[in-house]
Design a protein around this motif. Structure first.
Motif, PDB file in Angstrom:
ATOM      1  N   GLU A  61       0.824  -1.218   0.000  1.00  0.00           N
ATOM      2  CA  GLU A  61       0.000   0.000   0.000  1.00  0.00           C
ATOM      3  C   GLU A  61       0.856   1.265   0.000  1.00  0.00           C
ATOM      4  OE1 GLU A  61      -3.349  -0.060  -0.462  1.00  0.00           O
ATOM      5  OE2 GLU A  61      -2.939  -2.198  -0.734  1.00  0.00           O
ATOM      6  N   SER A  62       2.021   1.213   0.670  1.00  0.00           N
ATOM      7  CA  SER A  62       2.921   2.371   0.646  1.00  0.00           C
ATOM      8  C   SER A  62       3.385   2.661  -0.775  1.00  0.00           C
ATOM      9  CB  SER A  62       4.128   2.124   1.562  1.00  0.00           C
ATOM     10  OG  SER A  62       5.069   3.169   1.443  1.00  0.00           O
ATOM     11  N   GLU A  63       3.755   1.612  -1.504  1.00  0.00           N
ATOM     12  CA  GLU A  63       4.162   1.814  -2.895  1.00  0.00           C
ATOM     13  C   GLU A  63       3.025   2.420  -3.713  1.00  0.00           C
ATOM     14  OE1 GLU A  63       7.638  -1.359  -4.034  1.00  0.00           O
ATOM     15  OE2 GLU A  63       5.563  -2.060  -4.198  1.00  0.00           O
ATOM     16  N   LYS A  64       1.809   1.969  -3.480  1.00  0.00           N
ATOM     17  CA  LYS A  64       0.667   2.521  -4.223  1.00  0.00           C
ATOM     18  C   LYS A  64       0.507   4.012  -3.939  1.00  0.00           C
ATOM     19  CE  LYS A  64      -1.841  -1.876  -4.296  1.00  0.00           C
ATOM     20  NZ  LYS A  64      -3.025  -2.624  -3.770  1.00  0.00           N
ATOM     21  N   ALA A  65       0.669   4.392  -2.669  1.00  0.00           N
ATOM     22  CA  ALA A  65       0.534   5.806  -2.303  1.00  0.00           C
ATOM     23  C   ALA A  65       1.642   6.640  -2.935  1.00  0.00           C
ATOM     24  CB  ALA A  65       0.557   5.952  -0.785  1.00  0.00           C
ATOM     25  N   VAL A  66       2.865   6.105  -2.921  1.00  0.00           N
ATOM     26  CA  VAL A  66       3.995   6.822  -3.523  1.00  0.00           C
ATOM     27  C   VAL A  66       3.800   6.948  -5.034  1.00  0.00           C
ATOM     28  CG1 VAL A  66       6.474   6.721  -3.993  1.00  0.00           C
ATOM     29  CG2 VAL A  66       5.615   6.208  -1.699  1.00  0.00           C
ATOM     30  N   GLY A  67       3.352   5.877  -5.668  1.00  0.00           N
ATOM     31  CA  GLY A  67       3.101   5.923  -7.107  1.00  0.00           C
ATOM     32  C   GLY A  67       2.062   6.961  -7.469  1.00  0.00           C
TER      33      GLY A  67
END
Length: 327
Positions: A61-67
């Motif tokens: 989910e962190s990667e999704k937010a950063v993306g």
């Protein structure tokens, strides 16, 4: 904001950047995308252009937010992610080129990006650093355009020194703070000679160096500062930098005497930045106000030679014997 070059990558990045371990909620909590967006946008709005994440943070989910953040901004934001910690059991034998390629491709999908600026091996077992075929796979992914640069995130100086023997390793992420000073020796020397970018993580020793904790401070049951002090879940050096909690509190009180009436968290970050070998420091934040507090470090004057020497004396007399030889 002040900027430094991330070694031979050529990336010009904010010297105080953002680590996203806590972004979106505390350890073990459900990921909060609204909170994550607020933290990430506060950082970028104040000049941060380097975000460090990992596929295990919030289980992707962190990667999704950063993306989402990167795709919504026209200005360049450098994304560093990490791979390998999803391997279970997390042992050398389970590290294969195929598995790591799969994790990189999953991270690209999570972030909705065509290329990751920097992918880092995420604190693999020490034996992995002695396997050239692992590092060769990342060269293939660079040629394919899936990633731009390769780095490593390490626990030990030994691992950092071994990693930079590989010609395609351009950066090293390592714990470096007032309580973990060993990197400022042979590793910093060799990294400077090879123009390796150094990303300093855990600058506050899990908050211990903020000066806000006491013997009466309690942490939630699912907080690593409760359950990982002895390394029950992962390397204990990630929790309070491996320093005994009570001993750390004693050392912090001595540091407070060097910097009376000053924000110790900002001083701890400034101390890291006093080392020119460091390209950036990546403090975390669990709310936007912490981002603002961390970034206020930029306006502080340099620490004096006398202050730096006094911190070194505390480390040598109180901390060094406990941690120096371990990491």
């Amino acid at each position: 904001m002040e900027y430094r070059t991330l070694g031979r990558t050529g990336f010009v990045i904010s010297e105080v950047s953002l680590g996203t371990w806590q972004v979106g909620g505390k350890w073990g909590a459900k990921f909060d995308h609204k909170l994550a967006d607020s933290i990430l946008n506060t950082a970028v709005d104040n000049g941060v252009n380097f975000i460090d994440t990992a596929d295990v943070y919030g289980d992707g989910e962190s990667e999704k937010a950063v993306g989402k953040l990167v795709r919504s901004h026209a200005d360049k934001i450098y994304v560093a992610s990490k791979c390998g910690r999803k391997i279970s059991p997390h042992i050398n034998e389970n590290y294969t080129p195929e598995a790591l390629r799969g994790y990189v491709e999953a991270s690209l999908k999570n972030m909705g990006l065509e290329q990751i600026d920097l992918i880092q091996l995420h604190c693999p077992p020490t034996e992995v650093y002695y396997r050239p075929e692992i590092f060769a796979e990342f060269d293939k992914m660079i040629q394919e355009g899936k990633i731009s640069k390769l780095g490593v995130s390490v626990e030990k100086v030994e691992e950092a020194l071994k990693a930079i023997e590989y010609s395609n390793v351009d950066t090293v992420q390592i714990i470096f703070n007032m309580f973990r000073q060993r990197p400022d020796g042979l590793f910093f020397q060799q990294a400077a000679e090879k123009n390796i970018g150094i990303i300093a993580r855990v600058p506050l020793a899990s908050g211990l160096l903020s000066g806000k904790f006491s013997r009466d401070t309690t942490f939630l049951e699912d907080d690593h500062r409760t359950f990982n002090r002895d390394g029950a879940a992962f390397d204990k050096g990630e929790t309070f930098s491996g320093v005994d909690y009570d001993l750390g509190l004693e050392a912090v009180e001595e540091i407070r005497h060097i910097f009376p009436d000053q924000n110790l968290a900002q001083i701890a970050i400034k101390w890291v930045l006093m080392h020119p070998e460091v390209s950036c420091v990546i403090p975390g934040a669990s709310r936007p106000e912490q981002v603002d507090d961390n970034l206020a470090t930029i306006g502080l004057p340099p620490l004096t030679d006398e202050q730096m020497a006094a911190v070194k004396k505390i480390y040598d007399h109180k901390i060094k014997a406990e941690v120096h030889q371990l990491w």
